[in-house]
Scaffold this motif. Sequence first.
Motif, short mmCIF file in Angstrom:
data_model
loop_
_atom_site.label_atom_id
_atom_site.label_comp_id
_atom_site.label_asym_id
_atom_site.label_seq_id
_atom_site.Cartn_x
_atom_site.Cartn_y
_atom_site.Cartn_z
N MET B 423 15.52 57.96 47.56
CA MET B 423 14.40 58.09 48.82
C MET B 423 14.54 59.50 49.18
N ALA B 546 13.42 47.19 53.43
CA ALA B 546 14.57 48.19 53.38
C ALA B 546 14.05 49.57 53.27
N ILE B 547 13.01 49.75 52.41
CA ILE B 547 12.58 51.23 52.30
C ILE B 547 11.89 51.61 53.69
N GLN B 549 12.66 50.59 56.70
CA GLN B 549 13.66 51.17 57.73
C GLN B 549 14.47 52.30 57.27
N SER B 550 14.47 52.77 55.79
CA SER B 550 14.96 53.80 55.34
C SER B 550 14.26 55.27 55.88
N SER B 553 14.50 55.62 59.72
CA SER B 553 15.87 56.16 59.76
C SER B 553 15.63 57.56 59.74
N ASP B 554 15.37 58.01 58.48
CA ASP B 554 14.92 59.38 58.20
C ASP B 554 14.42 60.02 59.07
#
Lengths: 438, 577
Positions: B423, B546-547, B549-550, B553-554
């Motif tokens: 990512m 999951a992506i 959330q990623s 988060s970023d």
Amino acid sequence: MRLRACLWFVLSSFLSCSLWGETRPRYGGTLNVDLSMTFNSLDAEATPLVIWHLTGETLARMDARGVPQPLLASGWQREADGRRWRVSLRADVRFHDGELLNSGSVAPILLAALKKTHGDVAITAGGSTMVVESASGLPNLPAELADPHTAIVRTNETNSLIGTGPFRVASWEAGRRLSLAAFGDYWGGRPFLDSLVVNLGSVRATGDVFDIPLASPRRIVPETARIWQSAPRELLAIVSQGARPELVQALALAIDRGPIVNVLAQRKGTPAYALLPGWLTGYEFLFESAPNAGRARELVSSLRPVAVTLSYSPNDSFAHAVADRIALNARDVGLALQISPNSNGALRLVRCSLATADAASALTTAAQCLGLEDRPAVLDNSKPETLYQAERALLESNRLIPLAHLDSVYGLAPRVHYRDPGTANPITLHFDDFWVDP
Amino acid sequence: MSFRTKVFLSITATVVIAVWIVAAVVSALVTDSFERIDTQRTAALVGEFRHQFARRSDDVSRRIDAIANSETVQRLAVNLSGPQPDTAQYVDEASALAREQSLNFLELIGPDRRIVSSAEWPARFGYQENWLADNTNWSRGVFLRTEELADGSALGLVTVRTVKAGDGVLYIAGGLELDKGFVDTLPATEGMQVQLYRNMGAETAGNMPPSRLASSLIDEVRAQPRELTRTGVASSITAIPLLGIDKQLLAVLLVESSRAELVSLKRTIQETAWGVGTAGVLIGLVLSFWTASRVTKPLRELATSVQEVAAGDWGTRAAVRSSDEVGRLARDFNHMTEQLTEQRDRMIQAERVAAWRELARRLAHELKNPLFPLQITVENLQRARQATPEQFDDVFRESTQTLIAELDNLKTIIGRFSDFAKMPAPQREPMDLSSAARDVARLFDAQIHAPGRPLVEIRFELEENLPSISADPDQIRRALSNLILNALDAMPRGGRLTVRTQSAGSPGRVAIEVSDTGDGLTAEECERLFTPYYTTKQQGTGLGLAIVQSVVSDHKGTISVQSQPGKGTTFRIELNR
């Protein structure tokens, strides 16, 4: 019967002789006099008359009727309507130091005395005659010449008093004792007594003669003593020193003079309603008034409350007692009167000696003693109405409250005798006419 | 409240309460004892006053008798008997007689009740004393009377005698003053004071102005003459009314007992109590510090260790300084953290294994699907070569197309895993979240309106004037796309898709929500939703959320989910501006 008559004659003669023998004057001896008062100098102002006239004499004297009679003067002549007087001096009069009395020695003494009342007086001396002049007039010069203040006395180099009286000063302890000795060259003849000792400030009554003061210190008069009482010769009065006339009037109405004379003075005097006693003027009764508490209260209620102080001489216990009684009378009518010795109160209790039989002179003396500024002008004794008017003016000014005319009272021991001059109103004792039993 | 504060307050409270109780008890005992002594002293003084009063009364009687029998009085009586009494010569006698007999007052009064002579006010001779008329039969008693004086009045202990004087009587009235001198003869002990206050109409008069307490006491006695005692802070006062012959109140005798000694004693007790109390507080302070250092320090260290563990520092160990309860607690804590660390390691290991297994399963599953057609196609090619070589070209052409398609499919699958693995970092630029949300949703219009698909209603609740945010537009769109795709997948039977943007509760933050009205998720599902490769769908890779959330988060944002089974699910993303 004849025998009985003869016996009666002899017995009567014996008794008469015996009595005469007891009362007949005799020379010699010393008269002890106890006086409760004290004085510290021998001048006319300080010395009581009873002592003063033994050493100092005046040119004239007042007789029982208050008429001036020659004494050291042999006579006088009024000239220029009373502005000038020609006074002749008695011959053969000597001072105690032996100097002969003449106009040269008399004129300066007399001039100094008269200057106090007559500022423009002048005296021209010549031999035994003096001419006394004043542009303002000297209508009563003979009476003034009888005043003790015009006595012909001087002091010598040792400051001893030198007069012409029947006694000369033998010794003098100021305030304590005065010893007098008979003056042998006295022009009127030697006195009966050899000497006279005066104890001053004495509270005893053990002397041949002692005064009985008006108030304490009390003296127990021996039962054997005789009492001699003078005519009222002292004025007791209240004089205002700035108090309101209404207040003085109220106080005059509140005071009951009877208890003051009868109790405090033990009847040694008479209630006074005028400055001069009745025996001297004959008109005092015209001023008589009774206490009037109601009217006094009215007057007091019209005054706002003020603190009034009646002051009196601190050494005079009689004056203190009188002041207390007056304060009590004042309280009865709602007047708060504080009494205070020796302070300048708005009212002052004053005792003035009137030791003269001359009414005009007495009035002047009284006015002077009371501190009156508008004292009467020189009055003519020959015009009693002017005297009355003058006294009335003084009394109506509401600055005076006459309280009493007081007598002088003396006790005499049995061994003391004197020639009774027969005077109706004796002012003082004359020790030069006294003699004592051995 | 800290343990140290509790220890400090406990010790201080114990000491202060104990000291206060002791001080109060001692103070009460001292007060009681003092007041008992004070009462005894006052009673003794009052008794002495009465004794002195009686003694003086006897003196007065004796002296007046002597005066009545004196020669002076007899002489005065004889004088008054005469027809014309002359009392003037007796005007000073009262003073002399009073001096002789040491009397303050003496009046000789005639039958007409007029004063013949007065010692106390000599000028009052001739005034009437009407009070004598009130009693025609004078007993030999002595009584109190206010005597009028020139400068005021005085309280006198007087008696009256009569001497026959003719038809009447001579009165001898006199006595002694009850003054400060008399009061001073009373044996007052230290701290006691006797004052005599005369009753003068509206006022009272004494040697000194009465205190406030005394003044009120005098007023009470004046209102109702009786013996009273009052106690104040500084003193206790007993008032004794002194009555005249007609029972009128003439004066008040005050016996004052100072309480200064008691006040001083109580102050000492109080000061001592304060001192001890303060010492107790200080001791409490020291003890609390000492106790805290002994007791709470290990606990604080243990608490710090707990906080460190909570912060993720699993290697933290609490110091074991003693073998008591706190020491055992520290040992147990260390043991617990060791256990937890071991369990965590084991869990991580297990999860890692599980992840690898899941990954392998997914990979196998994902790869198996395209591999099976590949295998079939290749086998078809082999069979066609052998069985029907004339048709081989056609089969070959079809098979190669299939192979290429399946290989592309494999490539796509591998690409997805590859994308998730790498990512990229967000390339931030200003972007409008609302328009991005609207744009992304429109990409799904064809899918939504595909023929045969149940109706899904899209609702936009987009806040106008929503501030722009700094974010990577591609990544945000990708995240939104995943959420909308998930929402559509969650509604196979149709429903409503809501896209909502708004300012977040916290300042400087914006939020976007994607809600569906699908079947919803269980709580367990919600917990595991963002775990990679976890999916609730038949065909999902488990990488979508999951992506998301990623990406969130970023961007330093947060993502949360709210879901109720049967009612739908809402995903909420909050991002900084």
